[in-house]
Design an enzyme around this catalytic site. Structure first.
Site, PDB file in Angstrom:
ATOM      1  N   TYR A 170     -16.918 -65.570 159.659  1.00  0.00           N
ATOM      2  CA  TYR A 170     -17.928 -66.628 159.725  1.00  0.00           C
ATOM      3  C   TYR A 170     -18.597 -66.684 161.096  1.00  0.00           C
ATOM      4  O   TYR A 170     -17.938 -66.528 162.124  1.00  0.00           O
ATOM      5  CB  TYR A 170     -17.292 -67.996 159.437  1.00  0.00           C
ATOM      6  CG  TYR A 170     -18.331 -69.083 159.464  1.00  0.00           C
ATOM      7  CD1 TYR A 170     -19.224 -69.212 158.411  1.00  0.00           C
ATOM      8  CD2 TYR A 170     -18.468 -69.924 160.565  1.00  0.00           C
ATOM      9  CE1 TYR A 170     -20.221 -70.165 158.446  1.00  0.00           C
ATOM     10  CE2 TYR A 170     -19.454 -70.874 160.604  1.00  0.00           C
ATOM     11  CZ  TYR A 170     -20.334 -70.992 159.543  1.00  0.00           C
ATOM     12  OH  TYR A 170     -21.332 -71.927 159.583  1.00  0.00           O
ATOM     13  N   TRP A 200     -22.812 -67.306 163.187  1.00  0.00           N
ATOM     14  CA  TRP A 200     -24.282 -67.250 163.123  1.00  0.00           C
ATOM     15  C   TRP A 200     -24.847 -65.906 163.573  1.00  0.00           C
ATOM     16  O   TRP A 200     -26.036 -65.662 163.412  1.00  0.00           O
ATOM     17  CB  TRP A 200     -24.856 -68.360 163.986  1.00  0.00           C
ATOM     18  CG  TRP A 200     -25.159 -69.597 163.214  1.00  0.00           C
ATOM     19  CD1 TRP A 200     -24.287 -70.274 162.422  1.00  0.00           C
ATOM     20  CD2 TRP A 200     -26.413 -70.296 163.147  1.00  0.00           C
ATOM     21  NE1 TRP A 200     -24.922 -71.373 161.879  1.00  0.00           N
ATOM     22  CE2 TRP A 200     -26.220 -71.413 162.311  1.00  0.00           C
ATOM     23  CE3 TRP A 200     -27.663 -70.108 163.734  1.00  0.00           C
ATOM     24  CZ2 TRP A 200     -27.234 -72.335 162.032  1.00  0.00           C
ATOM     25  CZ3 TRP A 200     -28.660 -71.029 163.455  1.00  0.00           C
ATOM     26  CH2 TRP A 200     -28.458 -72.117 162.612  1.00  0.00           C
TER      27      TRP A 200
HETATM   28  N1  LIG Z   1     -15.836 -79.571 167.076  1.00  0.00           N
HETATM   29  C1  LIG Z   1     -16.793 -79.003 166.350  1.00  0.00           C
HETATM   30  N2  LIG Z   1     -16.709 -77.700 166.028  1.00  0.00           N
HETATM   31  C2  LIG Z   1     -17.664 -77.117 165.302  1.00  0.00           C
HETATM   32  C3  LIG Z   1     -18.784 -77.851 164.863  1.00  0.00           C
HETATM   33  C4  LIG Z   1     -18.867 -79.231 165.208  1.00  0.00           C
HETATM   34  O1  LIG Z   1     -19.814 -79.939 164.837  1.00  0.00           O
HETATM   35  N3  LIG Z   1     -17.861 -79.761 165.974  1.00  0.00           N
HETATM   36  N4  LIG Z   1     -19.762 -77.229 164.140  1.00  0.00           N
HETATM   37  C5  LIG Z   1     -19.381 -76.052 163.384  1.00  0.00           C
HETATM   38  C6  LIG Z   1     -20.544 -75.358 162.874  1.00  0.00           C
HETATM   39  S1  LIG Z   1     -21.580 -76.278 161.891  1.00  0.00           S
HETATM   40  C7  LIG Z   1     -20.789 -74.046 163.111  1.00  0.00           C
HETATM   41  S2  LIG Z   1     -22.108 -73.293 162.326  1.00  0.00           S
HETATM   42  C8  LIG Z   1     -19.904 -73.248 163.959  1.00  0.00           C
HETATM   43  C9  LIG Z   1     -20.650 -72.203 164.787  1.00  0.00           C
HETATM   44  O2  LIG Z   1     -19.769 -71.232 165.198  1.00  0.00           O
HETATM   45  P1  LIG Z   1     -20.207 -69.710 165.405  1.00  0.00           P
HETATM   46  O3  LIG Z   1     -21.315 -69.349 164.492  1.00  0.00           O
HETATM   47  O4  LIG Z   1     -18.989 -68.873 165.366  1.00  0.00           O
HETATM   48  O5  LIG Z   1     -20.766 -69.796 166.883  1.00  0.00           O
HETATM   49  P2  LIG Z   1     -21.668 -68.782 167.699  1.00  0.00           P
HETATM   50  O6  LIG Z   1     -21.471 -69.132 169.129  1.00  0.00           O
HETATM   51  O7  LIG Z   1     -23.062 -68.796 167.179  1.00  0.00           O
HETATM   52  O8  LIG Z   1     -20.974 -67.390 167.421  1.00  0.00           O
HETATM   53  C10 LIG Z   1     -21.675 -66.235 167.161  1.00  0.00           C
HETATM   54  C11 LIG Z   1     -20.992 -65.091 167.891  1.00  0.00           C
HETATM   55  O9  LIG Z   1     -21.612 -63.884 167.470  1.00  0.00           O
HETATM   56  C12 LIG Z   1     -21.896 -63.081 168.620  1.00  0.00           C
HETATM   57  N5  LIG Z   1     -23.044 -62.223 168.271  1.00  0.00           N
HETATM   58  C13 LIG Z   1     -24.361 -62.502 168.386  1.00  0.00           C
HETATM   59  N6  LIG Z   1     -25.099 -61.456 167.964  1.00  0.00           N
HETATM   60  C14 LIG Z   1     -24.227 -60.496 167.560  1.00  0.00           C
HETATM   61  C15 LIG Z   1     -24.397 -59.189 167.012  1.00  0.00           C
HETATM   62  O10 LIG Z   1     -25.500 -58.714 166.784  1.00  0.00           O
HETATM   63  N7  LIG Z   1     -23.260 -58.495 166.726  1.00  0.00           N
HETATM   64  C16 LIG Z   1     -22.021 -58.985 166.945  1.00  0.00           C
HETATM   65  N8  LIG Z   1     -20.984 -58.238 166.618  1.00  0.00           N
HETATM   66  N9  LIG Z   1     -21.845 -60.222 167.463  1.00  0.00           N
HETATM   67  C17 LIG Z   1     -22.933 -60.978 167.754  1.00  0.00           C
HETATM   68  C18 LIG Z   1     -22.188 -64.078 169.699  1.00  0.00           C
HETATM   69  O11 LIG Z   1     -22.031 -63.498 170.981  1.00  0.00           O
HETATM   70  C19 LIG Z   1     -21.179 -65.177 169.402  1.00  0.00           C
HETATM   71  O12 LIG Z   1     -19.958 -64.968 170.044  1.00  0.00           O
HETATM   72  O13 LIG Z   1     -19.167 -74.122 164.822  1.00  0.00           O
HETATM   73  C20 LIG Z   1     -18.442 -75.105 164.107  1.00  0.00           C
HETATM   74  N10 LIG Z   1     -17.554 -75.798 165.006  1.00  0.00           N
HETATM   75  N1  LIG Z   2     -29.547 -77.025 169.896  1.00  0.00           N
HETATM   76  C1  LIG Z   2     -28.746 -76.739 168.850  1.00  0.00           C
HETATM   77  N2  LIG Z   2     -29.118 -77.090 167.603  1.00  0.00           N
HETATM   78  C2  LIG Z   2     -28.299 -76.814 166.555  1.00  0.00           C
HETATM   79  C3  LIG Z   2     -27.083 -76.117 166.708  1.00  0.00           C
HETATM   80  C4  LIG Z   2     -26.713 -75.766 168.045  1.00  0.00           C
HETATM   81  O1  LIG Z   2     -25.641 -75.188 168.286  1.00  0.00           O
HETATM   82  N3  LIG Z   2     -27.558 -76.096 169.075  1.00  0.00           N
HETATM   83  N4  LIG Z   2     -26.302 -75.813 165.620  1.00  0.00           N
HETATM   84  C5  LIG Z   2     -26.919 -75.827 164.291  1.00  0.00           C
HETATM   85  C6  LIG Z   2     -25.919 -75.924 163.231  1.00  0.00           C
HETATM   86  S1  LIG Z   2     -24.977 -74.561 162.950  1.00  0.00           S
HETATM   87  C7  LIG Z   2     -25.758 -77.017 162.462  1.00  0.00           C
HETATM   88  S2  LIG Z   2     -24.626 -76.995 161.193  1.00  0.00           S
HETATM   89  C8  LIG Z   2     -26.520 -78.241 162.674  1.00  0.00           C
HETATM   90  C9  LIG Z   2     -25.621 -79.482 162.618  1.00  0.00           C
HETATM   91  O2  LIG Z   2     -26.355 -80.623 162.423  1.00  0.00           O
HETATM   92  P1  LIG Z   2     -25.586 -82.033 162.373  1.00  0.00           P
HETATM   93  O3  LIG Z   2     -24.323 -81.889 161.642  1.00  0.00           O
HETATM   94  O4  LIG Z   2     -26.536 -83.051 161.915  1.00  0.00           O
HETATM   95  O5  LIG Z   2     -25.379 -82.261 163.935  1.00  0.00           O
HETATM   96  P2  LIG Z   2     -24.210 -82.603 164.950  1.00  0.00           P
HETATM   97  O6  LIG Z   2     -24.813 -82.289 166.270  1.00  0.00           O
HETATM   98  O7  LIG Z   2     -22.933 -81.979 164.589  1.00  0.00           O
HETATM   99  O8  LIG Z   2     -24.030 -84.147 164.803  1.00  0.00           O
HETATM  100  C10 LIG Z   2     -25.114 -85.026 164.947  1.00  0.00           C
HETATM  101  C11 LIG Z   2     -24.623 -86.411 165.269  1.00  0.00           C
HETATM  102  O9  LIG Z   2     -23.890 -86.984 164.196  1.00  0.00           O
HETATM  103  C12 LIG Z   2     -23.214 -88.107 164.728  1.00  0.00           C
HETATM  104  N5  LIG Z   2     -22.019 -88.333 163.912  1.00  0.00           N
HETATM  105  C13 LIG Z   2     -20.829 -87.708 163.987  1.00  0.00           C
HETATM  106  N6  LIG Z   2     -19.976 -88.212 163.062  1.00  0.00           N
HETATM  107  C14 LIG Z   2     -20.664 -89.185 162.411  1.00  0.00           C
HETATM  108  C15 LIG Z   2     -20.330 -90.092 161.355  1.00  0.00           C
HETATM  109  O10 LIG Z   2     -19.232 -90.112 160.810  1.00  0.00           O
HETATM  110  N7  LIG Z   2     -21.321 -90.952 160.960  1.00  0.00           N
HETATM  111  C16 LIG Z   2     -22.554 -90.968 161.520  1.00  0.00           C
HETATM  112  N8  LIG Z   2     -23.443 -91.840 161.054  1.00  0.00           N
HETATM  113  N9  LIG Z   2     -22.876 -90.133 162.516  1.00  0.00           N
HETATM  114  C17 LIG Z   2     -21.962 -89.258 162.948  1.00  0.00           C
HETATM  115  C18 LIG Z   2     -22.899 -87.788 166.176  1.00  0.00           C
HETATM  116  O11 LIG Z   2     -23.329 -88.859 167.010  1.00  0.00           O
HETATM  117  C19 LIG Z   2     -23.675 -86.504 166.425  1.00  0.00           C
HETATM  118  O12 LIG Z   2     -24.373 -86.531 167.647  1.00  0.00           O
HETATM  119  O13 LIG Z   2     -27.159 -78.192 163.943  1.00  0.00           O
HETATM  120  C20 LIG Z   2     -27.889 -76.985 164.138  1.00  0.00           C
HETATM  121  N10 LIG Z   2     -28.714 -77.182 165.316  1.00  0.00           N
HETATM  122 MO   LIG Z   3     -23.405 -74.991 161.367  1.00  0.00          MO
END
Ligand SMILES: Nc1nc2c(c(=O)[nH]1)N[C@H]1C(S)=C(S)[C@@H](COP(=O)(O)OP(=O)(O)OC[C@H]3O[C@@H](n4cnc5c(=O)[nH]c(N)nc54)[C@H](O)[C@@H]3O)O[C@H]1N2
Ligand SMILES: Nc1nc2c(c(=O)[nH]1)N[C@H]1C(S)=C(S)[C@@H](COP(=O)(O)OP(=O)(O)OC[C@H]3O[C@@H](n4cnc5c(=O)[nH]c(N)nc54)[C@H](O)[C@@H]3O)O[C@H]1N2
Ligand SMILES: [Mo]
Length: 748
Positions: free
Chosen positions: A112, A114
């Site tokens: 998993y 991005w």
């Molecule tokens: N506490 C907490 N944890 C969370 C979340 C949260 O809200 N709170 N959000 C979750 C969510 S929604 C998401 S999507 C995840 C995101 O988690 P990830 O998608 O695992 O985060 P990234 O840092 O985008 O990791 C992508 C990795 O791929 C590598 N990469 C980039 N390009 C390439 C390539 O071309 N080839 C290879 N081999 N590698 C590459 C990058 O260097 C990086 O290390 O985190 C989750 N974790």
């Molecule tokens: N700049 C930037 N943008 C991103 C990403 C990134 O890494 N960087 N990651 C992308 C990815 S993979 C994803 S999945 C999306 C995630 O998009 P979201 O899931 O919408 O975003 P988060 O930043 O995880 O959380 C947004 C806010 O939700 C609030 N929140 C947390 N828990 C609760 C709850 O129980 N109730 C309510 N009402 N609010 C709550 C917190 O205050 C938090 O700041 O963002 C995407 N956009």
């Molecule tokens: Mo995500």
């Protein structure tokens, strides 16, 4: 061209298109694309990140594994660099050994993450295609983003959650034209709309909110942070994890005041009769009154009443951020928001009903109908075993143990080999100290990575991967109206190779080169995938330039019009519920689900209910009195570009936002260095004091690189040393990152 000449080219990324200056084989500067009126603030750090000393230079194998296949001590940092051929030989032999001894069921390739933008060099597609070519792998279902919603929402609306979100719910234009009241649970977050998977060229969320404001639309953000919605929106502070209680109270007011739209419920839904006794308290003795909800969510009862009245008297769109389902019992606010919208009777009307994830990524709300395709085919997976994506540590720790998931019960597979490319589990997973223990179980861990991330540092075999700036690709995202040729800007850094090349080398050694490559070079694949995109474009009457023309032009804006109003399955359903029934068992919106009821899950019964999370303000203790939310970082994408960001003076540890009263109680002021901790772990953070966060809540963004094994305190501020590693429920088994209690203490 003189060697000192600077060349500027455009490339695409998840955080938008960038203008990149290249000189002497180095990226020297990067800026957001000039054609974007609201450029994100992420691009500029690119040169420092791409040329950072933490790039993996050469294939590296952990010494203890290389010398004695010793799997203990992953993360010890002692690596031997090897020539490519030797490293690929050793790796192919190991993959073959595990496959021949334990079968393909012993290989976990969920991988998993991005990765990077670019249609062909998408690391996850590459690793999946490779593993399918050698006989298959255990894969994962859903995403950390929306795993829980992906499980629950098809039961309610009979459609895949992502189809609902991307193809069906109202566009910004429709909301602008019709909505009077926008009720945003968890906000619509400007920082998050900077990114979109696959790319986003024009960032429009801000402009739409300016237009909503100009029109006089009421915009209400309900949640723990004011900054979760654009400036100028009203804010109702609400405790994390408590939204379902608030939604129930809104529903209660509708019922109490005779505002429920029974006409709608009777025609378009099933099960309100099973839900109502719970709502009014007949089944459990507790009417879900505003006064009851106030105790849980902290929103004054009179405000709840006033909001319910406004929602029933005006065209109201309820939006729910993805973050709400990224917590224990995340199924409930999602299901309950649909029930509340049904009671209001506006589902299927333009600008009314319920929508999910607006702002979570910038392209949601854009109603583009552009050419699709150009995805690398992944082939057939002969292994049918799948785990819910966020259950990876459980899987590694409990092989053979049965677990529940959305009505099924199956044992976790016995994994001997893990292959990860394009993700960073030691950034994204919860309770990283637990993941670290789980990670010691497999016999071998292989990672393709450009940087020495915490995950690469815990692999036995690390292959240096190129970044998108070191290879050619096609840049295209379904909801964007641009098309890019992503040029190779610089030669590979160190000895990095494209994932495609790495997997081709392994495939050759494992005797499956033909099925993996189909005889194509990278360039041949690009033209092949481009032809696929052209076919899709033709069917829409959109003309694409010849591939070579695109290559010389670098990018084009496609003549794709927004479809408004977007043809929605819900409006069709509203017009003709018998002719266009939903794909639920009843053909109607399911307020009570017989299917879910038969699962017999106490953590997700047959209709939405209020189930307090195990860790939230309502269960705060003297040891852990604060609820930590861990949002996405505003200055980057997850853990990407972190290597360079962390170098900036004062940038690390990460910033923790805390309410002024909570700060005073702990003797904290802005800029103080603190320890954030609970029984699972501890990290450092830098304090920012703000009245724009709810009392009792702290926010620490994700993305700081997790430190080394054995460190008592994570130095950079990764919130996942503190988060809880449990599924949202037996139904969704999604990521529960937002469920965590902590304490904060000044250091020094
Ligand atoms: N506490 C907490 N944890 C969370 C979340 C949260 O809200 N709170 N959000 C979750 C969510 S929604 C998401 S999507 C995840 C995101 O988690 P990830 O998608 O695992 O985060 P990234 O840092 O985008 O990791 C992508 C990795 O791929 C590598 N990469 C980039 N390009 C390439 C390539 O071309 N080839 C290879 N081999 N590698 C590459 C990058 O260097 C990086 O290390 O985190 C989750 N974790
Ligand atoms: N700049 C930037 N943008 C991103 C990403 C990134 O890494 N960087 N990651 C992308 C990815 S993979 C994803 S999945 C999306 C995630 O998009 P979201 O899931 O919408 O975003 P988060 O930043 O995880 O959380 C947004 C806010 O939700 C609030 N929140 C947390 N828990 C609760 C709850 O129980 N109730 C309510 N009402 N609010 C709550 C917190 O205050 C938090 O700041 O963002 C995407 N956009
Ligand atoms: Mo995500």
């Amino acid at each position: 061209m003189s060697s000192a000449e600077t060349k500027t080219l455009i490339t695409s990324s998840h955080w938008g298109a960038m203008e990149v200056d290249v000189r002497d084989g180095q990226i020297v500067a990067a800026r957001p694309f000039a054609g974007d009126a609201n450029p994100p603030g992420i691009a500029n750090i690119l040169p420092e990140a791409v040329h950072h000393s933490s790039r993996v230079a050469r294939p590296s194998i952990r010494r203890a594994w290389l010398e004695r296949r010793d799997r203990s001590g992953r993360g010890d940092g002692d690596y031997v660099e090897l020539p490519w051929d030797e490293a690929l030989d050793i790796t192919a032999t190991e993959i073959a050994r595990i496959r021949d001894t334990h079968g393909n069921e012993a290989i976990f390739g969920g991988s998993y993450g991005w990765s990077s933008a670019g249609r062909f060099h998408h690391a996850q597609s590459q690793v999946h295609r490779f593993l399918n070519a050698i006989g298959g792998y255990v894969k994962s279902f859903g995403s950390y983003s929306t795993g829980c919603a992906q499980s629950i929402m098809p039961h309610v609306f009979g459609i895949s959650f992502l189809k609902y979100t991307y193809e069906s719910q109202d566009s910004w234009q429709t909301i602008h034209d019709n909505t009077d009241t926008l009720v945003m649970f968890g906000g619509i977050n400007p920082k998050n709309s900077q990114v979109s998977m696959g790319g986003i060229t024009e960032h429009v969320t801000k402009d739409w909110f300016d237009r909503f404001a100009a029109k006089g639309m009421t915009r209400i953000n309900i949640g723990p942070q004011r900054s979760d919605a654009p400036k100028g929106c009203d804010w109702i502070p609400c405790r994390p994890g408590s939204d379902t209680a608030l939604m129930l109270a809104l529903a209660y007011v509708l019922e109490e005041e005779g505002r429920t739209d029974y006409g709608f419920l009777n025609r378009y839904t099933v099960g309100f009769d099973r839900f109502r006794p719970y709502l009014i308290g007949d089944s459990d003795g507790q009417p879900k009154t505003p006064e009851w909800a106030e105790q849980h969510c902290g929103v004054p009862a009179e405000d709840i009443r006033a909001l319910a009245q406004r929602m029933s008297e005006t065209r109201t769109l309820i939006t729910v951020a993805w973050s709400l389902q990224r917590g224990e019992h995340g199924e409930q606010p999602y299901w309950m928001s649909a029930v509340l919208a049904a009671m209001l009777g506006q589902i299927g009307l333009p600008g009314g009903g319920v929508g999910y994830g607006y702002g979570a990524i910038g392209s949601i709300g854009k109603a583009m109908n552009g050419p699709r395709g150009a995805s690398l085919p992944q082939g057939e997976n002969a292994v049918k075993t799948t785990i819910p994506v966020a259950r990876v540590a459980d899987m590694l720790l409990q092989p053979g143990e049965p677990y529940d998931f959305n009505g099924t019960r199956a044992p976790y597979p016995d994994i001997r080999l893990v292959y990860w490319a394009g993700g960073n589990p030691f950034h994204h997973h919860q309770d990283l100290n637990r993941l670290h223990r789980a990670w010691q179980q497999p016999e071998t861990v292989i990672v393709n990575e450009p940087w020495w991330t915490a995950t690469a540092q815990r692999a036995d075999i690390v292959f240096p991967a190129t970044t998108p700036y070191e290879r050619e690709d096609i840049g295209r995202s379904d909801l964007d109206d641009y098309l890019f040729f992503m040029p190779q800007l610089i030669p590979p850094v160190g000895e990095a190779r494209d994932d495609y090349e790495i997997f081709s080398g392994l495939a050759r050694r494992l005797g499956v080169e033909d099925s993996f490559t189909e005889g194509r070079s990278s360039h041949a694949w690009l033209t092949h995938l481009y032809a696929d995109l052209e076919t899709s474009a033709q069917s829409l009457g959109v003309e694409l330039p010849e591939f070579e023309t695109l290559k010389s032009r670098n990018w084009v804006k496609l003549p794709i019009a927004e479809t408004t109003p977007r043809p929605s399955f819900l409006s069709r359903f509203r017009n003709d519920p018998d002719g266009a029934p939903l794909a639920t068992p009843s053909g109607r919106i399911e307020i009570f689900s017989e299917t879910i009821d038969t699962f017999d899950y106490d953590d997700c019964p047959g209709h939405p209910i209020w189930l307090p999370p195990s860790e939230w303000p309502g269960s705060a203790t003297a040891e852990t009195p604060l609820h930590m939310v861990s949002p996405q970082p505003g200055d980057k994408l997850h853990s990407q570009l972190e290597a360079a960001l962390a170098d900036k003076t004062g940038a690390r540890p990460e910033t923790l936002v805390i309410h002024p009263d909570d700060a005073v109680e702990r003797g904290l002021s802005a800029g103080d260095l603190v320890k954030v901790f609970n029984s699972r772990g501890a990290c450092r953070a830098r304090v920012a004091v703000s009245a724009d966060i709810t009392l009792g809540v702290v926010a620490l963004p994700t993305g700081a690189w997790f430190g080394k094994p054995g460190e008592a305190i994570d130095p950079h501020g990764n919130p996942n040393v503190l988060t809880k590693d449990i599924g949202t429920s037996r139904l969704g088994q999604g990521c529960s990152a937002h469920t965590a209690l902590v304490e904060v203490e000044k250091i020094g």
